[in-house]
Design an enzyme around this catalytic site. Structure first.
Site, mmCIF file in Angstrom:
data_model
loop_
_atom_site.group_PDB
_atom_site.id
_atom_site.type_symbol
_atom_site.label_atom_id
_atom_site.label_comp_id
_atom_site.label_asym_id
_atom_site.label_seq_id
_atom_site.Cartn_x
_atom_site.Cartn_y
_atom_site.Cartn_z
ATOM 1 N N HIS A 1 33.061 -78.179 27.885
ATOM 2 C CA HIS A 1 32.312 -77.558 28.840
ATOM 3 C C HIS A 1 32.000 -78.370 30.327
ATOM 4 O O HIS A 1 31.664 -79.632 30.233
ATOM 5 C CB HIS A 1 30.694 -77.555 28.220
ATOM 6 C CG HIS A 1 30.838 -77.078 26.936
ATOM 7 N ND1 HIS A 1 30.882 -75.666 26.500
ATOM 8 C CD2 HIS A 1 30.700 -77.601 25.785
ATOM 9 C CE1 HIS A 1 30.982 -75.383 25.206
ATOM 10 N NE2 HIS A 1 30.596 -76.645 24.857
ATOM 11 N N HIS B 1 21.766 -87.552 20.693
ATOM 12 C CA HIS B 1 20.742 -86.664 20.788
ATOM 13 C C HIS B 1 19.459 -87.650 20.904
ATOM 14 O O HIS B 1 19.357 -88.523 19.917
ATOM 15 C CB HIS B 1 20.570 -86.050 19.637
ATOM 16 C CG HIS B 1 21.628 -84.995 19.313
ATOM 17 N ND1 HIS B 1 21.522 -83.777 19.770
ATOM 18 C CD2 HIS B 1 22.957 -85.262 18.813
ATOM 19 C CE1 HIS B 1 22.843 -82.998 19.180
ATOM 20 N NE2 HIS B 1 23.748 -83.774 18.754
ATOM 21 N N HIS C 1 32.963 -85.009 21.741
ATOM 22 C CA HIS C 1 32.740 -85.928 23.100
ATOM 23 C C HIS C 1 31.526 -86.673 22.529
ATOM 24 O O HIS C 1 30.562 -86.207 22.517
ATOM 25 C CB HIS C 1 32.577 -85.067 24.400
ATOM 26 C CG HIS C 1 32.344 -85.894 25.747
ATOM 27 N ND1 HIS C 1 32.780 -85.373 26.869
ATOM 28 C CD2 HIS C 1 32.065 -87.140 25.863
ATOM 29 C CE1 HIS C 1 32.739 -86.372 27.791
ATOM 30 N NE2 HIS C 1 32.229 -87.311 27.244
ATOM 31 N N GLY D 1 28.729 -83.074 11.524
ATOM 32 C CA GLY D 1 27.923 -82.019 12.320
ATOM 33 C C GLY D 1 28.408 -82.069 13.733
ATOM 34 O O GLY D 1 27.657 -81.255 14.374
ATOM 35 N N GLN D 2 29.224 -82.852 14.140
ATOM 36 C CA GLN D 2 29.580 -82.931 15.656
ATOM 37 C C GLN D 2 30.240 -81.440 16.019
ATOM 38 O O GLN D 2 31.427 -81.107 15.492
ATOM 39 C CB GLN D 2 30.310 -84.041 15.970
ATOM 40 C CG GLN D 2 30.714 -84.165 17.615
ATOM 41 C CD GLN D 2 31.550 -85.234 17.679
ATOM 42 O OE1 GLN D 2 32.700 -85.483 16.846
ATOM 43 N NE2 GLN D 2 31.687 -86.032 18.768
ATOM 44 N N THR D 3 29.881 -80.623 16.862
ATOM 45 C CA THR D 3 30.311 -79.685 17.453
ATOM 46 C C THR D 3 30.912 -79.787 18.718
ATOM 47 O O THR D 3 31.847 -79.083 18.869
ATOM 48 C CB THR D 3 29.346 -78.408 17.582
ATOM 49 O OG1 THR D 3 28.272 -78.889 18.274
ATOM 50 C CG2 THR D 3 28.765 -77.944 16.093
ATOM 51 N N GLN E 1 26.159 -87.438 15.879
ATOM 52 C CA GLN E 1 27.020 -86.942 14.771
ATOM 53 C C GLN E 1 28.111 -87.157 15.191
ATOM 54 O O GLN E 1 28.790 -86.489 16.359
ATOM 55 C CB GLN E 1 26.606 -85.425 14.739
ATOM 56 C CG GLN E 1 25.066 -85.116 14.705
ATOM 57 C CD GLN E 1 24.684 -83.918 14.137
ATOM 58 O OE1 GLN E 1 24.383 -83.820 13.040
ATOM 59 N NE2 GLN E 1 24.736 -82.716 15.025
ATOM 60 N N ASN F 1 19.662 -80.050 27.539
ATOM 61 C CA ASN F 1 20.300 -79.297 26.544
ATOM 62 C C ASN F 1 20.436 -77.920 26.711
ATOM 63 O O ASN F 1 19.447 -77.327 27.087
ATOM 64 C CB ASN F 1 19.477 -80.009 25.221
ATOM 65 C CG ASN F 1 20.550 -79.405 23.959
ATOM 66 O OD1 ASN F 1 21.405 -78.354 23.881
ATOM 67 N ND2 ASN F 1 20.556 -80.439 23.091
ATOM 68 N N HIS G 1 28.160 -88.409 22.146
ATOM 69 C CA HIS G 1 26.895 -88.210 22.708
ATOM 70 C C HIS G 1 25.830 -88.590 21.738
ATOM 71 O O HIS G 1 25.787 -88.238 20.598
ATOM 72 C CB HIS G 1 26.781 -86.743 23.030
ATOM 73 C CG HIS G 1 26.868 -85.748 22.119
ATOM 74 N ND1 HIS G 1 28.240 -85.233 21.692
ATOM 75 C CD2 HIS G 1 26.016 -84.909 21.346
ATOM 76 C CE1 HIS G 1 27.864 -84.589 20.891
ATOM 77 N NE2 HIS G 1 26.719 -83.984 20.454
HETATM 78 P P1 AMP Z 1 26.767 -81.756 18.386
HETATM 79 O O1 AMP Z 1 26.596 -80.498 17.479
HETATM 80 O O2 AMP Z 1 25.987 -83.075 17.650
HETATM 81 O O3 AMP Z 1 27.899 -82.099 18.831
HETATM 82 O O4 AMP Z 1 25.705 -81.503 19.487
HETATM 83 C C1 AMP Z 1 25.986 -80.599 20.691
HETATM 84 C C2 AMP Z 1 24.932 -80.485 21.438
HETATM 85 O O5 AMP Z 1 25.388 -79.939 22.716
HETATM 86 C C3 AMP Z 1 23.907 -79.402 20.886
HETATM 87 O O6 AMP Z 1 22.543 -79.828 21.008
HETATM 88 C C4 AMP Z 1 24.139 -78.148 21.897
HETATM 89 O O7 AMP Z 1 22.827 -77.479 22.006
HETATM 90 C C5 AMP Z 1 24.529 -78.916 23.284
HETATM 91 N N1 AMP Z 1 25.268 -78.396 24.263
HETATM 92 C C6 AMP Z 1 26.409 -77.560 23.821
HETATM 93 N N2 AMP Z 1 26.979 -77.035 25.063
HETATM 94 C C7 AMP Z 1 26.059 -77.443 25.999
HETATM 95 C C8 AMP Z 1 26.086 -77.356 27.446
HETATM 96 N N3 AMP Z 1 27.093 -76.622 28.163
HETATM 97 N N4 AMP Z 1 25.254 -77.905 28.139
HETATM 98 C C9 AMP Z 1 24.234 -78.659 27.629
HETATM 99 N N5 AMP Z 1 24.163 -79.022 26.146
HETATM 100 C C10 AMP Z 1 25.376 -78.255 25.409
#
Ligand code: AMP
Length: 153
Positions: free
Chosen positions: A12, A102, A98, A93-95, A87, A31, A100
């Site tokens: 993103h 929380h 990259h 649970g990491q989606t 995560q 977020n 990061h």
């Molecule tokens: P995770 O699932 O631990 O990898 O967390 C991903 C986080 O990124 C979630 O809290 C999403 O709401 C947030 N997220 C995903 N895409 C964006 C974006 N373009 N800008 C800001 N937050 C995002």
């Protein structure tokens, strides 16, 4: 102060208006789909997926940044505690691949059972979690940016 440079968060492209904090190796962004008011992310500037890929200097800067940011969001969003969560990898649970952190302001009784926060963290694509507008995110970032006059991006 507006931070002019944009960064990638995984795939993103993050608009500068979403970024409120910058240090040597990390940046802070609001977020798109927060699970609680003031739920923000502290991201490694170097785009690596896993925590073990960071150097000691990057780990140190990332967590010191999370500490500074946590202090601010806890106060600004009337929290009494913080959840600070990484995560690390898809099966944790990491989606977004990259690194990061929380940072989530917490209040008494905000989740009936405390660990249910992890269920909500993992419902990123749930229909209940609508993406916020660019305007709403920019307003939140503007407010938070005021707390970090030393920003470095
Ligand atoms: P995770 O699932 O631990 O990898 O967390 C991903 C986080 O990124 C979630 O809290 C999403 O709401 C947030 N997220 C995903 N895409 C964006 C974006 N373009 N800008 C800001 N937050 C995002």
């Amino acid at each position: 102060m507006t931070l002019e440079k944009s960064f990638f968060f995984g795939p993103h492209k993050i608009c500068p208006t979403q970024i409120f904090y910058g240090s040597k190796f990390a940046y802070g962004l609001v977020n798109l789909k927060p699970i609680a008011p003031g739920h923000v992310l502290v991201v490694s500037k170097r785009p690596v997926a896993r925590f073990t890929e960071l150097t000691p200097e990057e780990v140190s800067d990332l967590f010191i940044s999370a500490q500074h940011i946590g202090r601010v969001v806890e106060k600004e969003f009337s929290g009494d505690s913080l959840s600070v969560v990484v995560q690390d990898g898809p099966y944790a649970g990491q989606t977004v691949p990259h690194v990061h952190i929380h940072v989530i302001p917490r209040r008494q009784g905000d989740w009936k059972n405390n660990d249910e926060i992890y269920d909500d963290l993992n419902k990123v694509d749930n229909d209940d979690r609508k993406p916020r507008s660019a305007l709403e995110m920019a307003q939140e970032a503007n407010m938070l940016r005021e707390h970090f006059p030393e920003n470095r991006c």
